[in-house]
Motif scaffolding. Structure first.
Motif, short mmCIF file in Angstrom:
data_model
loop_
_atom_site.label_atom_id
_atom_site.label_comp_id
_atom_site.label_asym_id
_atom_site.label_seq_id
_atom_site.Cartn_x
_atom_site.Cartn_y
_atom_site.Cartn_z
N ARG A 264 -17.69 49.44 96.43
CA ARG A 264 -16.54 49.64 95.54
C ARG A 264 -17.01 49.91 94.11
NH1 ARG A 264 -13.18 44.40 94.00
NH2 ARG A 264 -15.30 43.99 93.24
N VAL A 265 -16.41 50.92 93.48
CA VAL A 265 -16.64 51.20 92.07
C VAL A 265 -15.29 51.10 91.36
CG1 VAL A 265 -17.45 52.85 90.34
CG2 VAL A 265 -18.59 52.71 92.56
N VAL A 266 -15.23 50.32 90.30
CA VAL A 266 -13.99 50.11 89.56
C VAL A 266 -14.01 50.96 88.30
CG1 VAL A 266 -12.56 48.41 88.36
CG2 VAL A 266 -13.72 47.79 90.49
N TRP A 267 -12.94 51.74 88.13
CA TRP A 267 -12.76 52.62 86.98
C TRP A 267 -11.56 52.17 86.16
CZ3 TRP A 267 -15.52 57.33 86.03
CH2 TRP A 267 -16.45 57.66 87.03
N ARG A 268 -11.59 52.47 84.87
CA ARG A 268 -10.41 52.35 84.01
C ARG A 268 -10.12 53.72 83.41
NH1 ARG A 268 -13.23 47.43 85.10
NH2 ARG A 268 -11.73 45.71 84.84
N ARG B 58 -13.93 50.68 71.57
CA ARG B 58 -13.49 51.19 70.27
C ARG B 58 -13.42 52.72 70.23
NH1 ARG B 58 -16.27 46.98 65.87
NH2 ARG B 58 -14.86 45.27 66.38
N ASN B 59 -13.59 53.34 71.38
CA ASN B 59 -13.56 54.80 71.46
C ASN B 59 -12.48 55.31 72.40
OD1 ASN B 59 -16.68 53.71 71.83
ND2 ASN B 59 -16.33 54.91 69.99
N MET B 60 -12.16 54.55 73.42
CA MET B 60 -11.22 55.02 74.43
C MET B 60 -9.87 55.42 73.85
SD MET B 60 -12.00 52.61 77.76
CE MET B 60 -10.78 53.48 78.78
N PRO B 61 -9.22 54.59 73.01
CA PRO B 61 -7.89 54.99 72.51
C PRO B 61 -7.91 56.28 71.71
CG PRO B 61 -8.22 52.63 72.25
CD PRO B 61 -9.55 53.19 72.64
N ALA B 62 -8.90 56.46 70.85
CA ALA B 62 -8.97 57.68 70.04
C ALA B 62 -9.22 58.90 70.91
CB ALA B 62 -10.05 57.55 68.97
N LEU B 63 -10.14 58.81 71.85
CA LEU B 63 -10.46 59.95 72.71
C LEU B 63 -9.32 60.25 73.67
CD1 LEU B 63 -14.20 59.09 73.47
CD2 LEU B 63 -13.32 60.74 71.81
N ALA B 64 -8.54 59.22 74.03
CA ALA B 64 -7.44 59.40 74.98
C ALA B 64 -6.24 60.10 74.35
CB ALA B 64 -7.01 58.05 75.54
N GLU B 65 -6.27 60.35 73.05
CA GLU B 65 -5.16 61.08 72.42
C GLU B 65 -5.08 62.52 72.93
OE1 GLU B 65 -5.50 60.77 68.21
OE2 GLU B 65 -5.32 58.57 68.22
N SER B 66 -6.22 63.06 73.43
CA SER B 66 -6.20 64.44 73.93
C SER B 66 -6.88 64.58 75.28
CB SER B 66 -6.87 65.38 72.92
OG SER B 66 -8.22 64.99 72.69
N ARG B 67 -7.37 63.48 75.86
CA ARG B 67 -8.11 63.53 77.11
C ARG B 67 -7.66 62.43 78.07
NH1 ARG B 67 -12.67 66.95 77.49
NH2 ARG B 67 -12.69 68.28 75.64
N THR B 68 -7.90 62.66 79.36
CA THR B 68 -7.85 61.56 80.32
C THR B 68 -9.23 60.95 80.33
OG1 THR B 68 -6.19 62.64 81.71
CG2 THR B 68 -7.48 60.88 82.72
N VAL B 69 -9.36 59.79 79.71
CA VAL B 69 -10.64 59.12 79.58
C VAL B 69 -10.85 58.23 80.80
CG1 VAL B 69 -12.03 57.55 78.17
CG2 VAL B 69 -10.48 59.19 77.07
N CYS B 70 -11.98 58.42 81.49
CA CYS B 70 -12.30 57.73 82.73
C CYS B 70 -13.61 56.98 82.54
CB CYS B 70 -12.45 58.71 83.89
SG CYS B 70 -11.09 59.89 84.08
N VAL B 71 -13.57 55.65 82.67
CA VAL B 71 -14.75 54.83 82.38
C VAL B 71 -14.98 53.87 83.55
CG1 VAL B 71 -15.89 53.41 80.66
CG2 VAL B 71 -14.03 54.92 79.97
N PRO B 72 -16.14 53.96 84.20
CA PRO B 72 -16.43 53.02 85.28
C PRO B 72 -17.20 51.80 84.80
CG PRO B 72 -18.14 54.66 85.23
CD PRO B 72 -17.19 54.99 84.08
#
Length: 298
Positions: free
Chosen positions: A34-38, A61-75
């Motif tokens: 299993r790999v868990v992503w957010r 501290r980067n996900m919210p800013a980058l998510a303004e124009s992207r679907t940010v996917c972080v495992p």
């Protein structure tokens, strides 16, 4: 199994708890476990890979800013955080879990942009070559360069304090290690940094040092992506930024390099605004050469 200690039961700092409530959690099963992503946001997929002794919150501290124009996917990469432990500490096993779960998350063969930090930079380069579909690859304080390291001090062993359940001693050791390797300014070692680093270390089961120190990044970069960004904090202890930039940038036809002032290795935590501006500007820019590549493809 991850190590347990009383410190792991401490409540998350408010900014961590707030982000955890905002993201969507995906638990993806595959042959490697299993790999868990957010994920957060909407738009072209942007995958962020954390470092060794890390987890998805390396990017908090980067996900919210980058998510303004992207679907940010972080495992949480295999062997870290909430994800399962691979059967061995090989790059092949790590890539197996990441690649399969990414195909499930985004769709088989989907294009995406990719950012890797520290050991995650080396993993990102391997993933880009093995899977394909990466248009823009950014590496922050990347491992695998095989060059000179310049740690500020020797790391202290935190495991003894963790096993004893000595929370003050564990916190002091983590503070020392953060300043020795991860962060430049003492004031950057705040309660959130201590919490994130402690939790990540306690839950790391993958041994990345051998792979990080082995080098090999130069052979991957020419095949990894259409465009490449290499960035370091000015005081990064894992490399000499200027020589590393010169050494690695010649390996790619479309490189951009950046050294961010007054920051250490964990540059996206210590200088989040500067890193977010750098990444957003670079991800949104398309050079004439890239437009020619797009035209040829179409």
């Amino acid at each position: 199994m991850p190590m347990t200690a009383p410190a792991i039961q401490n409540p998350a700092p408010p900014e961590v708890a707030c982000l955890c409530e905002r993201v969507q959690r995906h638990s993806v099963d595959g042959d490697g476990g299993r790999v868990v992503w957010r994920t957060l946001g909407q738009g072209r997929p942007l995958v962020l890979l954390h470092g060794g002794h890390g987890a998805w919150l390396h990017w908090m501290r980067n996900m919210p800013a980058l998510a303004e124009s992207r679907t940010v996917c972080v495992p949480d990469m295999p062997g870290y955080g909430d994800s399962d432990t691979p059967v061995d500490d090989s790059m092949e096993r790590l890539l197996q879990g990441l690649g399969q779960s990414l195909d499930t998350l985004l769709g088989q063969g989907a294009d995406f942009d990719l950012v890797g930090f520290s050991f995650g930079g080396l993993v990102a380069s391997h993933l880009a070559v093995a899977r394909g579909g990466v248009r823009r690859l950014a590496l922050l304080g990347t491992a695998g360069h095989g060059g000179v390291r310049r740690p500020r001090a020797e790391l202290h062993n935190w495991r003894e304090a963790a096993l004893r359940g000595d929370v003050p001693a564990l916190a002091e050791t983590m503070r020392h290690n953060l300043l020795a390797h991860m962060l430049h300014h003492p004031h950057s070692v705040d309660a959130t940094a201590l919490y994130l680093h402690t939790q990540a270390c306690l839950r790391t089961r993958f041994h990345s040092k051998r792979l990080s120190r082995a080098g090999g990044l130069q052979s991957l970069l020419p095949r990894a992506a259409d465009a490449l960004l290499l960035a370091w904090g000015e005081h990064d202890g894992s490399a000499e930024p200027s020589p590393a930039a010169a050494h690695l940038s010649v390996c790619h036809p479309l490189p951009q390099t950046a050294v961010l002032p007054a920051a250490g290795h964990w540059v996206q935590y210590e200088s989040p605004d500067a890193v977010n501006r750098l990444l957003r500007g670079w991800l949104d820019h398309q050079s004439p050469c890239e437009r020619d590549v797009d035209h040829a493809r179409n």
